[in-house]
Write an enzyme that holds these catalytic residues in place. Structure first.
Site, PDB file in Angstrom:
ATOM      1  N   SER A   1      -4.999  -3.112  15.402  1.00 43.53           N
ATOM      2  CA  SER A   1      -5.626  -2.526  16.586  1.00 43.53           C
ATOM      3  C   SER A   1      -5.254  -1.048  16.701  1.00 43.53           C
ATOM      4  O   SER A   1      -6.078  -0.215  17.080  1.00 43.53           O
ATOM      5  CB  SER A   1      -5.183  -3.272  17.851  1.00 43.53           C
TER       6      SER A   1
ATOM      7  N   LYS B   1       4.967  -2.426  15.650  1.00 44.13           N
ATOM      8  CA  LYS B   1       5.780  -1.864  14.565  1.00 44.13           C
ATOM      9  C   LYS B   1       6.320  -0.475  14.877  1.00 44.13           C
ATOM     10  O   LYS B   1       7.322  -0.056  14.302  1.00 44.13           O
ATOM     11  CB  LYS B   1       5.052  -1.909  13.224  1.00 44.13           C
TER      12      LYS B   1
ATOM     13  N   ASP C   1      -5.093   0.210   6.439  1.00 41.45           N
ATOM     14  CA  ASP C   1      -5.805  -0.095   7.684  1.00 41.45           C
ATOM     15  C   ASP C   1      -6.912   0.916   7.951  1.00 41.45           C
ATOM     16  O   ASP C   1      -8.035   0.561   8.322  1.00 41.45           O
ATOM     17  CB  ASP C   1      -4.825  -0.101   8.869  1.00 41.45           C
TER      18      ASP C   1
ATOM     19  N   ASP D   1       0.842  -1.209   0.000  1.00 34.48           N
ATOM     20  CA  ASP D   1       0.000   0.000   0.000  1.00 34.48           C
ATOM     21  C   ASP D   1       0.874   1.255   0.000  1.00 34.48           C
ATOM     22  O   ASP D   1       0.607   2.215  -0.730  1.00 34.48           O
ATOM     23  CB  ASP D   1      -1.014   0.012   1.156  1.00 34.48           C
TER      24      ASP D   1
ATOM     25  N   GLY E   1      -1.073  -7.808  14.122  1.00 33.53           N
ATOM     26  CA  GLY E   1      -1.255  -7.697  12.676  1.00 33.53           C
ATOM     27  C   GLY E   1      -2.703  -7.522  12.270  1.00 33.53           C
ATOM     28  O   GLY E   1      -3.043  -7.649  11.096  1.00 33.53           O
TER      29      GLY E   1
END
Ligand code: GLA
Length: 460
Positions: A148, A236, A192, A53, A145
């Protein structure tokens, strides 16, 4: 409890819901008043299209049932007060008269909320935010993953929009929230936040960028998607793995552009190189073979090829948390990105044509995606590889890591008539032998159907 919907853009049917009732009770205990409204934003599972993305390519996620809920009232204390149902997350109060500061070196749960607040504040140029009192209840497993953190950013964006009596389209909110989550320091691509706002119950979505668009993708009847968490957490924002990949893709873009004589100004994403060259994805894969070498590139080699100084390299191509990196795998990352972009389009085509062998074809694409993430993009880990392997041996036709990787979840496509035996076999092979995993099994292994997008509820 009865909920009325808030017109016009985030309408949801009235619900009588135990979780909301608990949230309402918690809010009343905490603040001694009734919430003015509620907002929710779902997590997601990406079916295919990993780490592309932010390179400008389309991805294919669906929203999951698990979400972040907020109960909210507007206060006249001049503060944003945040509490969380989960006692692991501490309460916090932030003054509305000071600039919202997000400390990238030390990511805390509520920074994601503040990113969303800041995004709306900037969009409308609000100099002084109204005070807000919120209680948050999330059931998306964290660092797994399933997005959240973005769900929390999106929920906060929606809350702040509503508390300020502003109105935005879902597309606009998705774009704002994708941008403002970068305050935390990770350079995510927007998948996301887009699916959190644009999801619709019963359908997965092909998310296209520039311009942002979500297209329905009907998943084949006869198979279901099962999520399984490898139980290794990956945050991350707390490591540089993610941004190193973003940077490698950016440098690969520059190197390919340079080799083909493209104007380097504004050329930052691998998809732009394809557009500029009017080439197919297959041609782009050949170009990568032609231009880039598999051995890692040193800074010196890149600076020489791009004719830039080491200083320019650091400020224009690297991010704050990748300044230490000395070697970059450009060939492998670009190969993954163009290959994965092509798999996404094939996945959608297979879903559209409803052929008899669809399920096998989709499974094959998912397996190829995992292999590419593991070998070329190096965003898997031994636990995820083991789990994917077990899923395939337990009856899945396709299985792959989902989300950023380096831990977190796998998603498997399982023929509907095999779901029970699949779940049992994965339990026995992956979860039960390890007490820590066994304790987490209930929230770690579940069937997921495409859920709806973010919504606002106002109490009757
Ligand atoms: C994270 C990012 C997304 C995407 C995925 C990997 O979830 O937030 O934008 O890059 O990783 O596909």
């Amino acid at each position: 409890m009865k909920m009325a919907t808030n017109p016009p853009k985030f309408k949801v049917p009235l619900v009588d819901d135990e979780r909301l009732q608990n949230l309402k009770n918690a809010f009343e205990r905490h603040y001694g008043e009734t919430p003015l409204f509620y907002a929710c934003a779902p997590g997601r599972v990406n079916l295919i299209g990993e780490h592309i993305d932010y390179c400008g390519f389309s991805v294919l996620p669906m929203a999951i049932e698990q979400n972040i809920f907020a109960a909210v009232s507007v206060n006249n204390l001049g503060t944003i007060q945040l509490a969380n149902i989960n006692p692991l997350y501490n309460n916090i109060t932030v003054s509305c008269s000071e600039e919202i500061v997000i400390d990238r070196t030390n990511p805390k749960w509520y920074y994601y909320f503040l990113c969303g607040v800041k995004g709306i504040q900037e969009k409308f140029g609000i100099t002084r935010l109204p005070g807000m009192s919120c209680v948050i209840d999330g059931n998306v497993p964290p660092s797994s993953g399933l997005s959240s953190s973005s769900a929390l950013v999106c929920c906060a964006g929606l809350v702040t929009m509503e508390a300020n009596q502003k109105s935005l389209s879902k597309l606009a909110l998705a774009e704002i929230c994708a941008k403002c989550e970068r305050y935390i320091g990770t350079e995510g691509g927007g998948m996301d936040q887009s699916i959190s706002f644009l999801a619709e119950k019963g359908t997965a979505k092909l998310i296209e960028f520039e311009p942002l668009r979500a297209i329905d993708v009907q998943l084949p009847a006869g198979a279901v998607f099962v999520i399984s968490n490898c139980c290794l957490e990956m945050n991350k924002a707390a490591s540089s793995h993610f941004n190193i990949r973003v940077v490698e893709c950016r440098i690969a873009t520059k190197m390919l552009g340079q080799a083909k004589g493209l104007n380097q100004k504004g050329l930052l994403k691998l998809a732009q190189v394809q557009t500029e060259l009017k080439a197919s994805l297959e041609e782009m894969l050949l170009l990568v073979d032609e231009v880039l070498h598999p051995e890692p590139y040193s800074r010196e080699e890149i600076c020489k090829a791009l004719d830039i100084t080491s200083q320019q390299f650091s400020t224009e191509l690297l991010s704050a948390n990748t300044q230490h990196v000395t070697h970059f795998k450009l060939y492998q990352r670009a190969k993954h990105v163009y290959g994965e972009a092509s798999r996404v389009l094939r996945f959608k085509d297979v879903c559209d044509c409803e052929a008899e062998e669809s399920i096998q074809l989709l499974g094959d694409l998912m397996n190829q995606s995992h292999a590419s993430c593991r070998d070329l993009y190096e965003c898997s880990c031994p636990e995820l590889d083991q789990l994917v392997d077990i899923c395939l041996k337990s009856g899945a036709v396709g299985s792959r890591l989902t989300g950023a990787g380096w831990g977190g979840c796998a998603v498997s496509m399982v023929p509907s008539d095999k779901v029970q035996s699949f779940v049992q076999a994965v339990r026995e092979a992956y979860y039960l032998p390890d007490p820590r995993r066994a304790a987490m099994e209930k929230q770690s292994l579940f069937v997921s159907k495409p859920g709806g997008g973010a919504a606002i509820y106002v109490e009757n």
